[in-house]
Design an enzyme around this catalytic site. Structure first.
Site, short mmCIF file in Angstrom:
data_model
loop_
_atom_site.label_atom_id
_atom_site.label_comp_id
_atom_site.label_asym_id
_atom_site.label_seq_id
_atom_site.Cartn_x
_atom_site.Cartn_y
_atom_site.Cartn_z
N PRO A 248 0.69 -21.66 31.59
CA PRO A 248 -0.47 -21.09 30.50
C PRO A 248 -0.18 -21.88 29.21
O PRO A 248 0.79 -22.15 28.58
CB PRO A 248 -0.04 -19.72 30.63
CG PRO A 248 1.17 -19.55 31.18
CD PRO A 248 1.45 -20.72 32.22
N ASN A 249 -1.35 -21.91 28.55
CA ASN A 249 -1.69 -22.43 27.02
C ASN A 249 -1.37 -23.89 27.11
O ASN A 249 -1.55 -24.54 25.94
CB ASN A 249 -0.73 -21.60 26.55
CG ASN A 249 -1.03 -20.07 26.38
OD1 ASN A 249 -2.11 -19.62 25.99
ND2 ASN A 249 0.07 -19.30 26.39
N ARG B 229 -2.28 -25.79 19.53
CA ARG B 229 -1.27 -24.80 19.59
C ARG B 229 -0.09 -25.16 18.87
O ARG B 229 0.39 -25.99 19.43
CB ARG B 229 -1.02 -24.44 21.15
CG ARG B 229 0.09 -23.27 21.15
CD ARG B 229 0.30 -23.28 22.63
NE ARG B 229 1.31 -22.05 22.59
CZ ARG B 229 2.28 -21.85 23.70
NH1 ARG B 229 2.12 -22.88 24.73
NH2 ARG B 229 3.12 -21.01 23.67
N TYR C 117 4.62 -27.85 19.29
CA TYR C 117 4.55 -28.61 20.22
C TYR C 117 3.98 -30.09 20.00
O TYR C 117 3.62 -30.78 20.83
CB TYR C 117 3.58 -27.89 21.23
CG TYR C 117 4.25 -26.57 21.55
CD1 TYR C 117 5.06 -26.73 22.58
CD2 TYR C 117 3.83 -25.33 21.09
CE1 TYR C 117 5.55 -25.19 23.05
CE2 TYR C 117 4.39 -24.20 21.53
CZ TYR C 117 5.08 -24.20 22.68
OH TYR C 117 5.94 -22.98 22.93
N ASN D 88 5.79 -27.60 34.48
CA ASN D 88 6.13 -27.11 33.02
C ASN D 88 5.46 -25.51 33.47
O ASN D 88 4.47 -25.34 33.40
CB ASN D 88 5.33 -27.68 31.79
CG ASN D 88 5.96 -26.99 30.68
OD1 ASN D 88 6.31 -25.81 30.69
ND2 ASN D 88 5.47 -27.91 29.48
N ALA E 251 5.18 -20.06 29.89
CA ALA E 251 5.79 -18.99 29.59
C ALA E 251 6.33 -18.30 31.19
O ALA E 251 7.15 -17.30 30.94
CB ALA E 251 4.62 -17.91 29.00
N HIS F 91 10.18 -17.74 32.24
CA HIS F 91 11.22 -16.78 31.73
C HIS F 91 10.86 -15.44 32.67
O HIS F 91 11.78 -14.33 32.58
CB HIS F 91 10.84 -16.37 30.38
CG HIS F 91 10.61 -17.40 29.43
ND1 HIS F 91 11.94 -18.41 29.62
CD2 HIS F 91 9.74 -18.12 28.97
CE1 HIS F 91 11.35 -19.50 28.86
NE2 HIS F 91 10.12 -19.29 28.21
N ASP G 60 10.03 -17.87 44.01
CA ASP G 60 9.97 -17.81 45.28
C ASP G 60 9.01 -19.14 45.89
O ASP G 60 9.55 -19.80 46.90
CB ASP G 60 9.42 -16.50 45.71
CG ASP G 60 10.28 -15.37 45.56
OD1 ASP G 60 11.38 -15.77 45.27
OD2 ASP G 60 9.82 -14.28 45.65
N GLU H 72 11.77 -29.36 36.77
CA GLU H 72 11.20 -28.45 35.55
C GLU H 72 11.21 -28.99 34.24
O GLU H 72 12.36 -29.76 33.93
CB GLU H 72 12.11 -27.19 35.63
CG GLU H 72 11.74 -26.06 34.42
CD GLU H 72 12.80 -24.97 34.49
OE1 GLU H 72 12.66 -24.18 33.37
OE2 GLU H 72 13.74 -25.28 34.96
N HIS I 7 10.06 -29.00 29.98
CA HIS I 7 9.82 -28.52 28.77
C HIS I 7 9.62 -29.23 27.58
O HIS I 7 10.40 -30.26 27.48
CB HIS I 7 10.43 -27.24 28.29
CG HIS I 7 10.85 -26.28 29.53
ND1 HIS I 7 9.88 -25.23 29.54
CD2 HIS I 7 11.59 -26.10 30.44
CE1 HIS I 7 10.06 -24.53 30.72
NE2 HIS I 7 11.47 -25.08 31.19
N ILE I 8 8.53 -29.08 26.97
CA ILE I 8 8.37 -29.96 25.71
C ILE I 8 9.31 -29.71 24.60
O ILE I 8 9.87 -30.66 23.86
CB ILE I 8 6.66 -29.70 25.22
CG1 ILE I 8 5.95 -30.29 26.13
CG2 ILE I 8 6.55 -30.57 23.96
CD1 ILE I 8 4.53 -29.90 25.68
N THR I 9 9.85 -28.50 24.32
CA THR I 9 10.59 -27.94 23.38
C THR I 9 11.80 -27.57 24.13
O THR I 9 12.09 -27.59 25.41
CB THR I 9 10.33 -26.91 22.46
OG1 THR I 9 10.32 -25.76 23.49
CG2 THR I 9 8.93 -26.99 21.71
N ARG J 140 15.50 -21.85 20.88
CA ARG J 140 14.29 -21.25 20.48
C ARG J 140 14.84 -19.71 20.51
O ARG J 140 15.81 -19.40 20.48
CB ARG J 140 13.20 -21.54 21.19
CG ARG J 140 12.61 -23.00 21.05
CD ARG J 140 11.10 -23.56 21.38
NE ARG J 140 10.39 -22.55 20.83
CZ ARG J 140 9.17 -22.53 21.18
NH1 ARG J 140 8.56 -22.96 22.70
NH2 ARG J 140 8.20 -21.91 20.73
N ARG K 184 13.46 -16.94 25.36
CA ARG K 184 13.18 -18.43 25.96
C ARG K 184 14.35 -19.05 26.49
O ARG K 184 14.38 -20.02 27.25
CB ARG K 184 12.39 -19.11 25.04
CG ARG K 184 11.14 -18.77 24.54
CD ARG K 184 10.63 -19.83 23.65
NE ARG K 184 9.64 -19.26 22.82
CZ ARG K 184 8.21 -19.31 23.23
NH1 ARG K 184 8.08 -19.60 24.45
NH2 ARG K 184 7.28 -18.93 22.33
#
Length: 144
Positions: free
Chosen positions: A8-9, A16, A21, A72, A75, A78, A85, A96, A98-100, A105, A109
């Site tokens: 998402p997002n 954003r 980001y 990625n 959200a 978490h 699963d 996996e 993540h940009i950040t 953070r 997170r």
């Protein structure tokens, strides 16, 4: 083929929280992933969804087809045990990304419910996190 799946997002990249980001748009990310894949001799398909069920379906598709994944989960990282699963059924490497750096953070997170079933995690390098993940998958595919 390598699937690059985004939660998402992430389609809102560039608008954003650019201070968090970055200013590059989702289309820039998709082009970077496809270009990196070509350089590595792999076809890369980039997808994004805000729908947890759709993302789970894509992970099932990857498991059934033995397709490596760069994920990625955004959200969903978490709290989505459904995603965890689905990842646990993987039949090929899954990295996996993540940009950040989530560990640097907000406290909520800091926990990834998916990290324990991923092949590995790369975080905190901006869009280069995806490039590093694609390189890792390409290397795993040549050594396995």
């Amino acid at each position: 083929m390598i699937l690059v799946l985004n939660g998402p997002n992430l389609r809102r990249l560039g608008t954003r929280e650019p201070d968090v980001y970055g200013a590059e748009a989702f289309d820039d990310l998709a082009a970077l992933c496809r270009d990196t894949g070509r350089e590595l001799g792999h076809h890369v398909e980039v997808r994004q969804t805000d729908d947890e069920a759709e993302l789970v379906g894509w992970l099932h598709e990857a498991a059934d087809g033995r397709i490596p994944v760069v994920l990625n989960p955004a959200a969903f990282t978490h709290y989505s045990y459904a995603l965890r699963d689905a990842i646990s059924q993987r039949t090929a490497p899954l990295v996996e990304v993540h940009i950040t750096n989530p560990a640097a953070r907000e406290e909520f997170r800091h926990t990834s419910v998916v990290a324990g079933v991923a092949t590995g995690t790369i975080a905190g390098f901006g869009l280069q996190s995806y490039v590093l993940a694609l390189h890792a998958i390409a290397e795993m595919n040549t050594t396995s």
